[in-house]
Every structure is written in C-alpha cells, then in structure tokens.
Scaffold this motif. Structure first.
Motif, PDB file in Angstrom:
ATOM      1  N   CYS A   1       4.785  77.689 -63.727  1.00  0.00           N
ATOM      2  CA  CYS A   1       5.390  76.988 -64.870  1.00  0.00           C
ATOM      3  C   CYS A   1       5.297  75.478 -64.687  1.00  0.00           C
ATOM      4  CB  CYS A   1       6.848  77.413 -65.030  1.00  0.00           C
ATOM      5  SG  CYS A   1       7.072  79.103 -65.604  1.00  0.00           S
ATOM      6  N   ALA A   2       5.531  74.997 -63.464  1.00  0.00           N
ATOM      7  CA  ALA A   2       5.470  73.555 -63.204  1.00  0.00           C
ATOM      8  C   ALA A   2       4.069  73.015 -63.476  1.00  0.00           C
ATOM      9  CB  ALA A   2       5.887  73.267 -61.765  1.00  0.00           C
ATOM     10  N   LEU A   3       3.043  73.778 -63.094  1.00  0.00           N
ATOM     11  CA  LEU A   3       1.668  73.350 -63.353  1.00  0.00           C
ATOM     12  C   LEU A   3       1.363  73.348 -64.851  1.00  0.00           C
ATOM     13  CD1 LEU A   3      -0.164  75.286 -60.485  1.00  0.00           C
ATOM     14  CD2 LEU A   3       0.368  72.842 -60.574  1.00  0.00           C
ATOM     15  N   VAL A   4       1.844  74.375 -65.555  1.00  0.00           N
ATOM     16  CA  VAL A   4       1.625  74.456 -67.005  1.00  0.00           C
ATOM     17  C   VAL A   4       2.315  73.295 -67.715  1.00  0.00           C
ATOM     18  CG1 VAL A   4       2.144  75.832 -69.067  1.00  0.00           C
ATOM     19  CG2 VAL A   4       1.277  76.949 -67.007  1.00  0.00           C
ATOM     20  N   ILE A   5       3.500  72.926 -67.242  1.00  0.00           N
ATOM     21  CA  ILE A   5       4.258  71.839 -67.867  1.00  0.00           C
ATOM     22  C   ILE A   5       3.680  70.478 -67.498  1.00  0.00           C
ATOM     23  CG2 ILE A   5       6.516  70.703 -67.981  1.00  0.00           C
ATOM     24  CD1 ILE A   5       7.757  73.468 -67.342  1.00  0.00           C
ATOM     25  N   GLY A   6       3.334  70.315 -66.228  1.00  0.00           N
ATOM     26  CA  GLY A   6       2.994  68.987 -65.723  1.00  0.00           C
ATOM     27  C   GLY A   6       1.766  68.370 -66.349  1.00  0.00           C
ATOM     28  N   LEU A   7       0.686  69.141 -66.545  1.00  0.00           N
ATOM     29  CA  LEU A   7      -0.570  68.575 -67.031  1.00  0.00           C
ATOM     30  C   LEU A   7      -0.428  67.917 -68.400  1.00  0.00           C
ATOM     31  CD1 LEU A   7      -3.577  68.079 -66.751  1.00  0.00           C
ATOM     32  CD2 LEU A   7      -3.982  70.428 -67.561  1.00  0.00           C
ATOM     33  N   PRO A   8       0.054  68.622 -69.435  1.00  0.00           N
ATOM     34  CA  PRO A   8       0.174  67.958 -70.740  1.00  0.00           C
ATOM     35  C   PRO A   8       1.214  66.845 -70.767  1.00  0.00           C
ATOM     36  CG  PRO A   8       1.076  70.172 -70.837  1.00  0.00           C
ATOM     37  CD  PRO A   8       0.403  70.052 -69.523  1.00  0.00           C
ATOM     38  N   VAL A   9       2.319  67.000 -70.016  1.00  0.00           N
ATOM     39  CA  VAL A   9       3.350  65.958 -70.020  1.00  0.00           C
ATOM     40  C   VAL A   9       2.795  64.662 -69.439  1.00  0.00           C
ATOM     41  CG1 VAL A   9       5.537  65.270 -68.968  1.00  0.00           C
ATOM     42  CG2 VAL A   9       5.325  67.519 -70.020  1.00  0.00           C
ATOM     43  N   VAL A  10       2.018  64.762 -68.368  1.00  0.00           N
ATOM     44  CA  VAL A  10       1.418  63.571 -67.770  1.00  0.00           C
ATOM     45  C   VAL A  10       0.411  62.943 -68.725  1.00  0.00           C
ATOM     46  CG1 VAL A  10      -0.110  62.767 -65.926  1.00  0.00           C
ATOM     47  CG2 VAL A  10       1.800  64.284 -65.391  1.00  0.00           C
ATOM     48  N   LEU A  11      -0.409  63.756 -69.382  1.00  0.00           N
ATOM     49  CA  LEU A  11      -1.394  63.229 -70.324  1.00  0.00           C
ATOM     50  C   LEU A  11      -0.723  62.514 -71.496  1.00  0.00           C
ATOM     51  CD1 LEU A  11      -3.964  66.186 -70.418  1.00  0.00           C
ATOM     52  CD2 LEU A  11      -4.338  63.907 -69.478  1.00  0.00           C
ATOM     53  N   ILE A  12       0.380  63.057 -71.982  1.00  0.00           N
ATOM     54  CA  ILE A  12       1.088  62.428 -73.100  1.00  0.00           C
ATOM     55  C   ILE A  12       1.758  61.135 -72.639  1.00  0.00           C
ATOM     56  CG2 ILE A  12       2.979  62.703 -74.754  1.00  0.00           C
ATOM     57  CD1 ILE A  12       2.353  65.734 -74.712  1.00  0.00           C
ATOM     58  N   ALA A  13       2.348  61.153 -71.444  1.00  0.00           N
ATOM     59  CA  ALA A  13       3.013  59.955 -70.932  1.00  0.00           C
ATOM     60  C   ALA A  13       2.027  58.814 -70.715  1.00  0.00           C
ATOM     61  CB  ALA A  13       3.742  60.273 -69.627  1.00  0.00           C
ATOM     62  N   LYS A  14       0.754  59.129 -70.427  1.00  0.00           N
ATOM     63  CA  LYS A  14      -0.247  58.094 -70.185  1.00  0.00           C
ATOM     64  C   LYS A  14      -0.721  57.438 -71.472  1.00  0.00           C
ATOM     65  CE  LYS A  14      -3.539  58.345 -67.303  1.00  0.00           C
ATOM     66  NZ  LYS A  14      -4.795  58.768 -66.620  1.00  0.00           N
ATOM     67  N   GLN A  15      -0.381  57.961 -72.643  1.00  0.00           N
ATOM     68  CA  GLN A  15      -0.955  57.434 -73.893  1.00  0.00           C
ATOM     69  C   GLN A  15      -0.554  55.995 -74.226  1.00  0.00           C
ATOM     70  OE1 GLN A  15      -0.111  60.420 -76.887  1.00  0.00           O
ATOM     71  NE2 GLN A  15      -1.583  61.854 -76.042  1.00  0.00           N
ATOM     72  N   PRO A  16       0.578  55.414 -74.021  1.00  0.00           N
ATOM     73  CA  PRO A  16       1.819  56.028 -73.533  1.00  0.00           C
ATOM     74  C   PRO A  16       2.687  56.479 -74.705  1.00  0.00           C
ATOM     75  CG  PRO A  16       2.030  53.647 -73.513  1.00  0.00           C
ATOM     76  CD  PRO A  16       0.667  53.940 -74.072  1.00  0.00           C
ATOM     77  N   ASP A  17       3.394  57.606 -74.503  1.00  0.00           N
ATOM     78  CA  ASP A  17       4.314  58.124 -75.513  1.00  0.00           C
ATOM     79  C   ASP A  17       5.447  58.839 -74.790  1.00  0.00           C
ATOM     80  OD1 ASP A  17       5.604  59.093 -77.694  1.00  0.00           O
ATOM     81  OD2 ASP A  17       3.882  60.096 -78.581  1.00  0.00           O
ATOM     82  N   LEU A  18       6.391  58.040 -74.300  1.00  0.00           N
ATOM     83  CA  LEU A  18       7.478  58.577 -73.496  1.00  0.00           C
ATOM     84  C   LEU A  18       8.349  59.536 -74.301  1.00  0.00           C
ATOM     85  CD1 LEU A  18       8.957  58.593 -70.804  1.00  0.00           C
ATOM     86  CD2 LEU A  18      10.277  56.603 -71.593  1.00  0.00           C
ATOM     87  N   GLY A  19       8.611  59.216 -75.578  1.00  0.00           N
ATOM     88  CA  GLY A  19       9.475  60.069 -76.395  1.00  0.00           C
ATOM     89  C   GLY A  19       8.914  61.469 -76.563  1.00  0.00           C
ATOM     90  N   THR A  20       7.623  61.566 -76.941  1.00  0.00           N
ATOM     91  CA  THR A  20       7.018  62.878 -77.137  1.00  0.00           C
ATOM     92  C   THR A  20       6.886  63.633 -75.820  1.00  0.00           C
ATOM     93  OG1 THR A  20       5.783  62.037 -79.036  1.00  0.00           O
ATOM     94  CG2 THR A  20       5.017  64.089 -78.070  1.00  0.00           C
ATOM     95  N   SER A  21       6.568  62.925 -74.728  1.00  0.00           N
ATOM     96  CA  SER A  21       6.469  63.608 -73.432  1.00  0.00           C
ATOM     97  C   SER A  21       7.818  64.203 -73.030  1.00  0.00           C
ATOM     98  CB  SER A  21       5.963  62.638 -72.362  1.00  0.00           C
ATOM     99  OG  SER A  21       6.910  61.610 -72.107  1.00  0.00           O
ATOM    100  N   LEU A  22       8.912  63.501 -73.337  1.00  0.00           N
ATOM    101  CA  LEU A  22      10.240  64.038 -73.033  1.00  0.00           C
ATOM    102  C   LEU A  22      10.549  65.265 -73.889  1.00  0.00           C
ATOM    103  CD1 LEU A  22      12.330  60.748 -72.670  1.00  0.00           C
ATOM    104  CD2 LEU A  22      11.626  62.307 -70.852  1.00  0.00           C
ATOM    105  N   LEU A  23      10.146  65.237 -75.157  1.00  0.00           N
ATOM    106  CA  LEU A  23      10.395  66.385 -76.034  1.00  0.00           C
ATOM    107  C   LEU A  23       9.583  67.599 -75.602  1.00  0.00           C
ATOM    108  CD1 LEU A  23      10.533  64.626 -79.516  1.00  0.00           C
ATOM    109  CD2 LEU A  23      12.427  65.732 -78.327  1.00  0.00           C
ATOM    110  N   VAL A  24       8.305  67.379 -75.264  1.00  0.00           N
ATOM    111  CA  VAL A  24       7.467  68.490 -74.799  1.00  0.00           C
ATOM    112  C   VAL A  24       8.023  69.055 -73.496  1.00  0.00           C
ATOM    113  CG1 VAL A  24       5.169  69.116 -73.957  1.00  0.00           C
ATOM    114  CG2 VAL A  24       5.397  67.662 -75.969  1.00  0.00           C
TER     115      VAL A  24
END
Length: 386
Positions: free
Chosen positions: A162-185
């Motif tokens: 689960c951590a691997l499934v969560i971590g990849l997209p959250v990191v990619l979204i945070a790099k955009q940067p889009d902290l709000g959406t990464s927190l929601l995801v």
C-alpha cells in the motif's frame, strides 16, 4: 363447453391494488440507480453555489454559465458511472491507477506550465485537464481492490505494498508542485487503509514517524510553501505580500456578522480586495454577504451530504464497496474542512477548492464521478435479492 372451462371463466380473478406513488417513485430511482436524497442535496448545493459564484466572479454571467456546463457534464458522468456494478469498478481499478500514473509522468515530462506550476496535460483544441484530479478516484479504487482480496486487518507485507502504491503518485503530484492535491490523494488512500481495520496502536506509531519526519519535509518544501506556513503562524509579518490573502479573507468573514451585508453587497469582494475570490477563497464571499447564518446553512448541507454518504457506505454489500465508498465520503469531508479552515485562518493555505461551489472544471467533474461510484455501490446493494 366443458365444466372445467366454465369453472375457469366463473372463477373470480384476484384484484391487484394499484401501485402507490411512493412505490412507483422508488421503482424509478432503482432503475436509474441513483439515490434521490443524495442527488437532491447535491443539486441544492450546486444551485446555491451558483448564486455565490455570480457575486464572487464580479457578476460575470459567462462564468456562471461555464460552471453550469461543468455541472451538467459532472451529473452526466455520475449517472453513467452509477450504472456499473462494483465488480466492474474493481476490474477497472488497476488500469485506472496505471493510466493515472502514466499521465502524471507525462505531466512531469511535457506538461503545460501555468501560474508557476506544471500540472496540466493539453490536447490542442480539445481540452486541458489535471491528471492529479483523476488520482483522487483511482487511488481508493486501487487500494480497495487490493485490500478486499487480502486478509483483514492488513498485515505488514500488505501495508508495504500500500505504501508503494500511495507513494509514487503522491510524490509526482507534490513535484508539480501541488501540495493541496497531493494531500487529498494521500488522504483518500490513508482512509482506505484505516477503514480496512488498521489497529490504532499502529496508527499511533505511524503518526509518531510522521511527526519525526516533519523537519525533513520542511527542508524539501518550496520557498512559497514555507512562506505559507509562516504566514499562517503570523499573517501580519507580511501584510501586503504573502499575508494579504488571509488578512482580507478573515476581514471579509468578520465584517459579515451574523446576517451578512446582503447578496452582491460585499465590499472586500466587490471592490476586489479579496484575491481568488471565485475559486479557493469563495467562502470569504459567502461569509461577508450571507453572514454566519449563511455559512452555517452551507455547513449543515455539507454535513447532511457526508452523513448520507457514510450511511450508504456502511450499507455496502462487500469489503470493496465499504472501503471505497467510505474513503470517497471522508475525502469529501477533508475538502470542506481544509478549505473552510484555510480561509478562516485556522489552517495554512494549500489551494483546496470548496466542493461544488468554487469555480473549477476537472475538480467538479471528479467530485461528481466519485458520487457516481458511491451510488453504484449503493444501488448494487438495493438490487440484490432480499
């Protein structure tokens, strides 16, 4: 004519009572697989949101029309998704997740840059959209499909996956940067894991690790994100710069009092002191023009939607349905809590819109798609033999 035929003719036929209006209405909603209570509350929220948006946009009717079109698309998407069975949604969970990750990688490589962020994919002449919004649904579907096949509560090996499934997209979204959406995801994903029966002892341990990792997170934040946190702690440290938004929003809400100044009569919004008033800071317009009572009316409506959604999730037929439906509704709560909190000054500004009130395209359609998943899960429960 034989005596047998005569007896059949003379036998009185049973009289069926006419179908009542209630049963006919119930039959209609079961056929279209929509929940009338949830649909009614969503429509009320949309219409009330359009009233606030008209004022917040500077009385620009074209903005309201564009929002109506987006609501129409969202309702159509909700109606289509509601027709699918939970088993079909489960089969599509992995392809949806992989497609979402692929689009996030595409954003990283050649995404559209706007307002200092690289968050969009553009199909020339067709559409511009944020793939990160799609992950708000793909993530809980993926985790729900995986955990529903595992023994619950999940074991350590399941949590690592689960951590691997969560971590990849959250990191990619945070790099955009889009902290709000990464927190929601990330929140949508964590809710699935928590609803799967994770022990509170383990949750406390994870919370301790997260607290210990805060200094590392602070180092990796962008300068403007650090400034938002500092502004949250002391808005008056830079009143004409980073503190301007929050100072103006709290001033607008406070000046509305109990009853508000009246529709279209707000000074902070109509005189354009309040930035982003038709998107992230639309609550400030609501508070200034409709006062405390208006804000409470909206919050009560949101609360009713959340309670109805959680009841629908609790009545889901299987583990997959309960995990996904519960995550969708708890994430909806996070939307409301974070937006109202940041505009009123009790949370840092992270760029989260107010659901179905703030002006926005992909966000509105994604929210309605989530309610479509919720109704599909609920309708399947109703259609099973009793």
């Amino acid at each position: 004519m034989s005596m047998i035929d005569l007896s059949r003719i003379m036998r009185p036929r049973p009289v069926r009572p006419p179908a009542s209006g209630i049963s006919r209405r119930r039959g209609f909603w079961e056929r279209v697989r929509l929940d009338p209570w949830m649909l009614g509350m969503l429509l009320i929220l949309m219409m009330a949101g359009l009233v606030v948006l008209y004022s917040a946009s500077g009385q620009r009717i074209e903005v309201v029309i564009a929002q109506c079109v987006r609501f129409g698309v969202g309702l159509a998407v909700m109606g289509v998704i509601a027709q699918f069975s939970p088993s079909t949604l489960m089969r599509w969970a992995l392809p949806a997740y992989l497609a979402g990750v692929a689009m996030l990688v595409a954003v990283e490589l050649f995404g559209y840059v706007g307002m200092g962020a690289q968050r969009w994919l553009v199909i020339p002449g067709v559409i511009r959209f944020q793939p990160s919004e799609l992950m708000k649904l793909a993530m809980p579907l993926m985790l729900g499909a995986y955990l529903s096949r595992c023994e619950l509560p999940p074991r350590i090996k399941h949590l690592v996956v689960c951590a691997l499934v969560i971590g990849l997209p959250v990191v990619l979204i945070a790099k955009q940067p889009d902290l709000g959406t990464s927190l929601l995801v990330g929140s949508a994903a964590i809710f699935v894991v928590l609803l799967a029966g994770l022990s509170w002892r383990f949750v406390a341990a994870l919370a301790g690790l997260a607290a210990a990792a805060l200094p590392l997170l602070w180092i990796n934040l962008h300068n403007y994100q650090r400034q938002r946190v500092l502004t949250f702690l002391d808005p008056n440290s830079d009143p004409l710069g980073s503190g301007w938004n929050i100072i103006q929003s709290t001033t607008a809400i406070g000046s509305g009092g109990v009853f508000g100044k009246g529709w279209l009569q707000g000074t902070q919004s109509q005189l354009e002191f309040l930035p982003e008033r038709h998107t992230d800071f639309i609550v400030a317009v609501l508070g200034e023009e409709f006062g405390l009572l208006g804000m409470l009316a909206f919050l009560v409506l949101y609360l009713m939607i959340i309670i109805r959604g959680l009841l629908m999730a609790a009545g889901a037929q299987d583990t997959f349905g309960r995990l996904v439906a519960g995550s969708i509704m708890l994430t909806f709560f996070i939307y409301v809590f974070v937006n109202v909190g940041m505009v009123s000054g009790i949370l840092p500004v992270v760029g989260v819109p107010l659901p179905l009130v703030s002006y926005g395209g992909t966000s509105s359609v994604t929210l309605m798609a989530g309610f479509g998943i919720l109704m599909a899960i609920h309708a399947h429960r109703r259609l099973l033999p009793r």
